[in-house]
Motif scaffolding. Structure first.
Motif, short mmCIF file in Angstrom:
data_model
loop_
_atom_site.label_atom_id
_atom_site.label_comp_id
_atom_site.label_asym_id
_atom_site.label_seq_id
_atom_site.Cartn_x
_atom_site.Cartn_y
_atom_site.Cartn_z
N MET B 1 -4.06 -26.58 -8.12
CA MET B 1 -3.78 -27.42 -9.29
C MET B 1 -3.68 -26.60 -10.57
N LEU B 2 -4.18 -25.36 -10.47
CA LEU B 2 -4.08 -24.45 -11.62
C LEU B 2 -2.60 -24.21 -11.96
N TYR B 3 -1.79 -24.15 -10.91
CA TYR B 3 -0.37 -23.88 -11.11
C TYR B 3 0.32 -25.09 -11.75
N ALA B 4 -0.07 -26.28 -11.32
CA ALA B 4 0.48 -27.49 -11.94
C ALA B 4 0.11 -27.53 -13.42
N PHE B 5 -1.10 -27.10 -13.72
CA PHE B 5 -1.55 -27.06 -15.10
C PHE B 5 -0.68 -26.09 -15.92
N LYS B 6 -0.35 -24.95 -15.30
CA LYS B 6 0.49 -23.96 -15.99
C LYS B 6 1.87 -24.56 -16.29
N ILE B 7 2.41 -25.27 -15.31
CA ILE B 7 3.75 -25.86 -15.52
C ILE B 7 3.69 -26.92 -16.63
N SER B 8 2.62 -27.71 -16.63
CA SER B 8 2.46 -28.72 -17.69
C SER B 8 2.44 -28.05 -19.06
N ALA B 9 1.63 -27.01 -19.16
CA ALA B 9 1.51 -26.32 -20.45
C ALA B 9 2.85 -25.70 -20.84
N ARG B 10 3.58 -25.17 -19.84
CA ARG B 10 4.88 -24.57 -20.12
C ARG B 10 5.87 -25.61 -20.63
N TYR B 11 5.85 -26.78 -20.02
CA TYR B 11 6.75 -27.84 -20.47
C TYR B 11 6.46 -28.23 -21.91
N LEU B 12 5.17 -28.23 -22.25
CA LEU B 12 4.80 -28.61 -23.61
C LEU B 12 5.20 -27.54 -24.61
N THR B 13 5.04 -26.28 -24.22
CA THR B 13 5.38 -25.20 -25.16
C THR B 13 6.88 -24.94 -25.20
N ALA B 14 7.58 -25.37 -24.15
CA ALA B 14 9.03 -25.13 -24.11
C ALA B 14 9.77 -25.95 -25.17
N ASN B 15 9.22 -27.12 -25.48
CA ASN B 15 9.84 -27.98 -26.51
C ASN B 15 8.82 -28.17 -27.64
N LYS B 16 8.65 -27.12 -28.39
CA LYS B 16 7.58 -27.13 -29.40
C LYS B 16 7.75 -28.28 -30.40
N GLY B 17 8.98 -28.46 -30.88
CA GLY B 17 9.22 -29.49 -31.88
C GLY B 17 8.83 -30.87 -31.38
N GLN B 18 9.28 -31.16 -30.15
CA GLN B 18 8.99 -32.48 -29.56
C GLN B 18 7.49 -32.64 -29.33
N THR B 19 6.86 -31.55 -28.85
CA THR B 19 5.42 -31.62 -28.58
C THR B 19 4.63 -31.81 -29.87
N VAL B 20 5.04 -31.09 -30.92
CA VAL B 20 4.33 -31.22 -32.20
C VAL B 20 4.44 -32.66 -32.72
N LEU B 21 5.64 -33.23 -32.59
CA LEU B 21 5.84 -34.62 -33.03
C LEU B 21 4.96 -35.57 -32.23
#
Lengths: 225, 401
Positions: B1-21
């Motif tokens: 599940m550590l890997y799933a966590f990494k992918i989640s975090a990557r998705y959030l950092t990949a679209n910084k503007g959307q995540t910040v909003l």
């Protein structure tokens, strides 16, 4: 050679009633371990549908499909997912890399998703595969910054990551220039020779097909030659 | 599940503007939640301190003696009452109970008092007053008399009297002047005005006089005992339980402030309910915001989800990736909103310094932990629908896109 997969009377119908379309009409096929076969045929002949069924991404309407002695039609989604991860690799026409990941991260995905982490062993194998594909300078490059040929070589490396018995390639060179296409095919042929991985490659290109030792012609939903 | 966590975090950092909003949207919801908690909690504190803070939290009053009943020879009953209302009920053994009551947990102060009515006269002017006799040194035990003094001292002694400002104005009195107080018992005494207070309560400022307990004994002809004992607690919300404890301990009739304050309690409850509604709406907004953003993300990432499924990612893995995204958004938004809420509440005066004219925001009632926990739970809940939609993506169709 030992049998790898065995397909009998495969039928696939899309839709029902008046709009029902039968794409596969009782197709039978067997592949031995270590084979490199080309799947030829006009558009709409059922090549992609056959590859999708062989890749366990879709179930046929009827027929029999055994691979490595396992009945893949009776198997449940969870078993098929695990089977696919371990025994089948995919190379798509449009590479289909994960855009937010580097080349290495894309390659090791099939192992990492199984192990639940990016183990050092997986990273080492991923690096080896990328070096073998001539991408030693692009290992940590974002996948979106790679050229088309490079992306397709990363996709080939990813397909080989778990050392699958079968790699299904759907028009793997269809989106590449001639030089890149030949480069990718040479890599595939080399891996087939050296590791004995079975390749089934769908293509329209006869030159590409001629690089394969066996050519299978699909027409009107059945193998015609 | 550590890997799933990494992918989640990557998705959030990949679209910084959307995540910040998205995180900012959640943070605003949490901010509102915290702001409302602090406001509703502070307002309740403020209202209570203004209405009950200066009152006795528990009062032990002497019970009036029942009228004597005589039974005549023919069986008729005669009820004997005294003329007028001059007789004052007393707690004769108050001195015995005081140390016991003072030792009850949660009791902050105990004030034995003699209360009665009287008339203040100066020259030709007469005013009716309510007289309270308190022990010197305990003048501010219940009503914080010292804090309301505008002239002189709250300190009481023999021959001294402290009056409200309106009463002093009515009688045109100033500090040091002498006046006469006649009690309802008919006893009168000449007293010197030693202090003037102003509470802002008209009834108190215009008709209340404080004298020492010894002066009150003389005025009300009560050589021993008191008419009531007033008790102040550390926490006024503990009044009911502490009153029951005192009753069981002493047998005296201890009455908590909540008796007879049903309307105030109803108003406070209504206010608390309003707060719950507003906080619930803030949470619903967070849930809808997270769910819609993740649904959009799921739709946008359908091809990637298809690739992952083709590469051997199970449905559970895909669900975990999106639920983790929801949890991370909730956690980041919760922490950000809680921090902003805390910072925004810092400039407001503390609960002990609430004054009229300022928003009674209580920074200690921001429910920060609850806000963060509920937000994370809400965000996880909100991500379940998008996560299930993602897990059900058909890889063949998705890759074909």
């Amino acid at each position: 050679m030992t049998a790898l997969l065995d397909v009998k009377d495969l039928v696939k119908t899309f839709g029902t009633g008046d709009v029902a379309t039968q794409v596969l009409r009782g197709l039978s096929l067997d592949l031995a371990k270590g084979e490199m076969a080309a799947l030829l045929g006009p558009s709409g002949s059922g090549k992609s549908t056959l590859l999708t069924i062989l890749g366990t991404l879709m179930k046929p309407t009827s027929g029999r499909y055994h691979m490595l002695g396992q009945d893949l039609i009776a198997a449940q989604d969870k078993e098929l997912t695990a089977f696919r991860n371990l025994h089948i690799g995919f190379v798509f026409q449009f590479h289909n890399l994960l855009p937010d990941f580097t080349a290495l991260e894309n390659v090791i995905f099939p192992t990492a998703v199984r192990e639940g982490r990016e183990s050092p062993a997986a990273r080492a194998r991923g690096r080896d595969l990328l070096v073998r594909m001539g991408l030693q300078e692009r290992i940590d490059f974002p996948s979106t910054k790679l050229s088309g040929g490079q992306k397709q070589r990363v996709a080939v490396a990813r397909a080989l990551m778990n050392s699958p018995e079968l790699v299904l390639a759907d028009e793997p060179t269809g989106n590449l220039d001639r030089a890149s296409a030949m480069q990718v095919m040479e890599l595939i042929a080399q891996i087939n020779r050296e590791e004995g991985t079975t390749f089934l490659i769908s293509t329209h290109d006869e030159k590409i097909a001629n690089l394969c030792r066996r050519q299978l012609m699909v027409g009107d939903g059945v193998l015609t030659g | 599940m550590l890997y799933a966590f990494k992918i989640s975090a990557r998705y959030l950092t990949a679209n910084k503007g959307q995540t910040v909003l998205l995180v900012t949207g959640v943070a605003v919801g949490v901010f509102i939640f915290i702001f409302m908690s602090a406001l509703i909690g502070g307002l309740a504190e403020f209202i209570l301190s203004r209405t009950v803070g200066d009152l006795s939290h528990i009062t032990i009053a002497a019970e009036s003696d029942d009228p004597a009943i005589l039974v005549t020879a023919d069986g008729h009953m005669l009820v004997v009452t005294e003329r007028g209302q001059t007789r004052t009920a007393t707690l004769a053994e108050a001195a015995t109970w005081l140390p016991l009551i003072a030792a009850v947990p949660g009791v902050k102060a105990v004030s034995p008092q003699i209360n009665g009515a009287g008339f203040l006269t100066r020259g030709g002017q007469v005013s009716q007053v309510s007289v309270t006799g308190v022990e010197p040194g305990r003048e501010s035990a219940i009503l914080d008399l010292e804090s309301y003094m505008i002239e002189g001292s709250a300190r009481l002694g023999s021959g001294l009297i402290v009056l409200g400002t309106d009463l002093a104005d009515d009688l045109a009195l100033s500090l040091g002047q002498t006046l006469r107080l006649q009690s309802s018992q008919g006893v009168s005494a000449a007293l010197t005005l030693s202090g003037i207070f102003e509470t802002g309560n008209g009834g108190m400022d215009g008709a209340r006089a404080f004298v020492s307990l010894s002066t009150a004994r003389t005025l009300f002809a009560m050589p021993q005992g008191v008419t009531q004992i007033e008790i102040k607690l550390d926490d006024l919300n503990m009044a009911d339980a502490t009153a029951r404890h005192i009753v069981s301990l002493t047998g005296l009739d201890a009455v908590p402030w909540t008796d007879g304050a049903e309307q105030l309690m109803e108003a406070l409850n209504a206010q608390a309910q309003t707060g719950y509604f507003l906080k619930t709406f803030a949470l619903i907004t967070i849930v809808i915001g997270v769910a819609s953003a993740l649904l959009l993300s799921t739709y946008r990432r359908r091809p990637e989800i298809g690739i992952m499924r083709a590469m051997g990612a199970g449905r559970g893995f895909v669900v975990f990736v999106f639920v983790t995204q929801g949890a991370l958004v909730g956690l980041m938004g919760g922490l950000m909103g809680a921090s902003l809420g805390y910072l925004a509440l810092l400039p407001f005066p503390s609960r002990d310094a609430f004054r009229a004219g300022t928003l009674p925001m209580d920074i200690t009632q921001g429910s920060y932990g609850l806000a963060i926990t509920l937000t994370v739970i809400g965000a996880i809940f909100a991500s379940i629908l998008p996560a299930r939609a993602a897990a059900n993506v058909d890889p063949v169709t998705a890759i074909g896109q």
